[in-house]
Structures are given as C-alpha cells and as structure tokens.
Design an enzyme around this catalytic site. Structure first.
Site, mmCIF file in Angstrom:
data_model
loop_
_atom_site.group_PDB
_atom_site.id
_atom_site.type_symbol
_atom_site.label_atom_id
_atom_site.label_comp_id
_atom_site.label_asym_id
_atom_site.label_seq_id
_atom_site.Cartn_x
_atom_site.Cartn_y
_atom_site.Cartn_z
ATOM 1 N N ASP A 1 0.844 -1.201 0.000
ATOM 2 C CA ASP A 1 0.000 0.000 0.000
ATOM 3 C C ASP A 1 0.879 1.251 0.000
ATOM 4 O O ASP A 1 2.094 1.165 0.179
ATOM 5 C CB ASP A 1 -0.957 0.013 1.204
ATOM 6 C CG ASP A 1 -0.228 -0.246 2.503
ATOM 7 O OD1 ASP A 1 0.925 0.197 2.636
ATOM 8 O OD2 ASP A 1 -0.807 -0.895 3.397
ATOM 9 N N ASP B 1 1.159 4.957 1.725
ATOM 10 C CA ASP B 1 0.672 5.919 2.710
ATOM 11 C C ASP B 1 1.112 7.312 2.293
ATOM 12 O O ASP B 1 2.199 7.504 1.738
ATOM 13 C CB ASP B 1 1.234 5.585 4.102
ATOM 14 C CG ASP B 1 0.786 4.206 4.548
ATOM 15 O OD1 ASP B 1 -0.400 3.875 4.341
ATOM 16 O OD2 ASP B 1 1.629 3.443 5.071
ATOM 17 N N ASP C 1 9.182 5.585 13.386
ATOM 18 C CA ASP C 1 9.912 4.607 14.188
ATOM 19 C C ASP C 1 11.359 4.355 13.723
ATOM 20 O O ASP C 1 12.313 4.640 14.433
ATOM 21 C CB ASP C 1 9.117 3.287 14.312
ATOM 22 C CG ASP C 1 8.540 2.778 12.997
ATOM 23 O OD1 ASP C 1 8.843 3.360 11.946
ATOM 24 O OD2 ASP C 1 7.792 1.777 13.032
#
Ligand code: ATP
Ligand code: MG
Length: 421
Positions: A57, A59, A134
């Site tokens: 996907d 983002d 992260d």
C-alpha cells in the site's frame, strides 16, 4: 545516532519512477498539491521500492490537517482514530491513509503516561514528522513533483547497508510504543534488514513492556507479523528476544513441553509462508489454532481424565484457553469460533464409518481442519494413517465414498430398466 539534516536523492540515485506509485495514490496527492498543500508518499512504500520490492500500500503524508483533508475529499474521506487521528481517502474503490505531519510541540493533544504515548495529535512540519517515525528506513518521503526522495534521518544509507535502526534512542522509542519491538522483528524477518545491536539490546531489556500494549492492537500486530511472508523467521526472533512468553505465557510452556508441538508450529509457519509465496489465501484462524493447540490438548486430556467425553472435553478446553489468552491478546470472536471448529473437527476425524464422515466432509471448516490434521502427522502413526485416510476419501466418487464408510451395506441395485419394444 544523531538526526542528520535533509538529504535529497534524485532519480538516478534512488531509481524510483512515478509509475511505481499506484495511480490512485498519485491522484490523491495531485489533488492535495492543487489545493496548495504538501503531499508525499511516506513510510513502507518508499522503503520497499528502494529495496526493489512491491509495496502493498501507499501511505501519504501532508501538511493539511484532518479537517482540511475532509474538506477537500468530502464524502470520499473518513476521519478515523483517537490515539492517532488520520484520514482514510477512497479513490477507485481503494483506500489510502493520509496522515498529517506530526509535530514536536509540547502543548496540544498529546498524552504521555510514564513515557508511553497514549495519544499523539500534535501537528507540525515535515522534518518533525520524520523524527517521530519509528525506524530510519520508514522516514523517507517521495516527492512526486520533483521525483526526489527526501531523507531527514539517514534511512537511505541504512537501507543500502541493510541496517534497521530506530530514530533516536532505542530504549526511549520502545517505552513510548512497545509495539515497535514487533514491528522491528517484522521488518527484519520480511525485508532482511538487520537490527542494530543497540536495538536488539533494548528489546532484551524492555521486552516486558509489551504487556502494556492494548490487547486488540497486539492481536493486529501479530497477524501482520505472521503473515509477513517469513513467519518462520519471525517466530524464531520473537522467541530469541523473549517476546512470546509475554504474549502466550501458558501456551508457550505447553509448546515447549514436547518436541512434537515445536514441529507442529514450525510446519504451520512454513506452510503459511509457502501459501503467501504462492499468493494463496491465509487466515489467522489457522496459525492461532496451531499456537494454542498444545495447551488446548493438555487441558482436554485432563478433562477427559475427569470423565468428560472427547467432544465435551475439547469444547471446555477451548473455553479455558480463550479465557486465559484474553488477558494478553484480544482474539476476535469470529476467529475464536474458527479455531474451536478446527479443534473439534480433530476428534471428528476419528470417525471413519457412518454418516458422520459426510458431515465432516461438508463442514465449513473441513479444509482448514484437514490441513491441520496433516500438520500433526508426525505425532503418531495413527494420526498419519488418519491423515492418509482423509486424503484418500476426497479423491473418490460419492458412490465409492459410500462403499467405504458403509462397508456392510449392500450396494443398492436398481432393477434394470426394461427396454421398450
Ligand atoms: P507495511 O505497510 O509494510 O506494514 P509500514 O512501515 O508502511 O509497513 P505502516 O503500519 O503502514 O507500516 O505505517 C506507515 C508508517 O507510519 C511507517 O512506515 C512509519 O513511518 C510510521 N509508523 C507506523 N507505526 C509506527 C509506530 N508505532 N511508531 C512510529 N511510527 C510508526
Ligand atoms: Mg504501510
């Protein structure tokens, strides 16, 4: 590590072309740009493209706030999340996550308790957004207007060096959000990036913080982990880094209690990985049925010793196992029903005579339960033979199946039709 300044990589350096990005993602970004907002592909997709993989996907990150995104896309947009508000934008029946740049300001809708981020809805600039992500490899932004990759944290170099490292200090980033430990394991297992020593060390020191993660989120993360395409590696890392014992404390004891159980889990993980490689469907029901089976079996045997019949014992054992697991992991009801059916069918496979055979063959969960039986074939010669029997019966015609399960019934002979003269 220190947070480096912006590095910009052009097409000849990064090798990503605009065509690599799904047209719907491009259309959404173009609309944001047309409204004078910034818009970038961010996170996993940029990382995967740099690694030569196909992102699942795309983002999008933007400086438009969730309300501004909603204003632009209207009924094609839904705002979701409390902990982390973002927009789901629909285009050509595909859904894209569009997130507003997170900021570092102290004031605003951010809730932190004992270092643990409970809510983060403070918005900011792109460079602040980057350092709140992260791992360095997840903080890369693809700019479709200029075809550049923007790197604020050194992720581009780290990817080239196969390095998985946190942005900032590992212990702090883990305590802020312990799910990042499972994400680290997923990225190492799936992408072959290697965790830095300080990341590994921090997981060794803080593995128990995983218990503070919400049980629903933990379940979702585990499903992603075990469906990453290298579940076998992921399982090994989870064990090595002591995370499993917090998630399935009793189940892991039962698994380690016998080498047959370990073989079962290994076979289940390998089979999941191979199904994913072949683009076949996978369901969390199957793997969770395997992880919890040794514990369920242990409990069911005890209940049988106390006088319950096989069916009753397995049914009650399932209740007990789900009740125990609930403290660490929210296994959705629908998944529990599937797991219970797989377990109960293991007993039903023992009946190879009479009508029950056809009920078993027609059962909605027959396929998964049969696959599960085959994975158990190393347990005993009887189970192996049972597996062979159920394999064989599926290859026979309905008539031959009937002859096999009703051996004493004479085949019904219809009187031959008289020929018309
Ligand atoms: P994949 O989609 O392959 O699972 P991903 O990195 O895109 O991997 P997502 O969960 O889609 O994972 O998250 C998108 C991006 O959001 C990440 O790349 C990362 O930059 C950021 N992100 C996600 N989860 C966290 C987290 N727990 N802490 C900080 N940043 C996060
Ligand atoms: Mg993603």
């Amino acid at each position: 590590m220190t947070i480096s300044n912006l590095q910009t990589y052009n097409q000849s350096q990064h090798g990503i072309s605009c065509e690599d990005i799904f047209p719907s993602a491009r259309a959404i970004m173009t609309k944001l740009l047309d409204h004078n907002y910034k818009a970038y592909i961010v996170g996993g997709a940029v990382r995967d493209l740099l690694l030569g993989q196909h992102p699942k996907d795309f983002d999008i990150a933007t400086d438009a706030t969730p309300e501004q995104i909603k204003n632009i896309f209207q009924n094609k947009c839904r705002l979701i999340g409390r902990r982390f508000r973002l927009a789901h934008v629909y285009h050509n029946r595909e859904m894209y996550e569009v997130a507003t740049f997170r900021g570092v300001a102290q004031e605003g809708d951010r809730v932190i308790n004992k270092g643990h981020i409970l809510r983060d809805n403070v918005f900011g600039e792109i460079d602040q957004d980057a350092i709140r992500r992260d791992f360095t490899c997840n903080a890369l932004y693809f700019d479709i207007e200029n075809n550049n990759v923007l790197d604020f944290c050194g992720g581009f170099d780290d990817i080239n060096k196969n390095k998985l490292q946190f942005i900032g200090e590992a212990p702090k980033r883990i305590v802020e959000d312990p799910v990042r430990m499972i994400r680290a394991i997923r990225f190492q297992a799936k992408l072959g990036l290697i965790m830095t020593d300080d990341l590994c060390q921090a997981i060794q020191n803080y593995h128990n913080t995983i218990e503070t993660v919400s049980v629903a989120r933990l379940f979702d993360e585990l499903v992603k982990l075990f469906h990453c395409g290298n579940a076998f590696k992921a399982f090994e890392l989870m064990n090595e880094l002591n995370l499993f014992k917090h998630i399935f404390p009793q189940a892991i004891k039962a698994i380690n209690g016998h080498k047959n159980n370990v073989t079962l889990i290994h076979n289940a993980l390998k089979s999941t990985d191979s199904r994913i490689k072949q683009n076949k469907s996978v369901t969390p029901i199957f793997l969770f049925a395997c992880f919890l089976w040794p514990l369920a079996l242990e409990k069911s045997k005890k209940l049988q010793q106390k006088g319950s019949n096989q069916y009753e014992a397995m049914n009650k054992a399932a209740n007990e196992v789900f009740a125990i697991s609930r403290k660490q992991l929210a296994i959705p009801k629908i998944i529990q029903i599937g797991i219970r059916n797989i377990w109960l069918l293991q007993n039903r496979f023992n009946f190879t005579r009479g009508k029950k055979v056809f009920f078993t063959l027609d059962h909605q969960r027959f396929r998964a339960a049969y696959d599960f039986l085959l994975l158990r074939k190393h347990e005993s010669i009887e189970i192996k033979e049972l597996g062979d029997w159920w394999t064989n019966i599926q290859t026979l015609s309905k008539n031959k199946q009937r002859d096999m399960v009703f051996p004493n019934k004479k085949p019904s002979k219809k009187p031959p039709k008289k020929k018309a003269h």
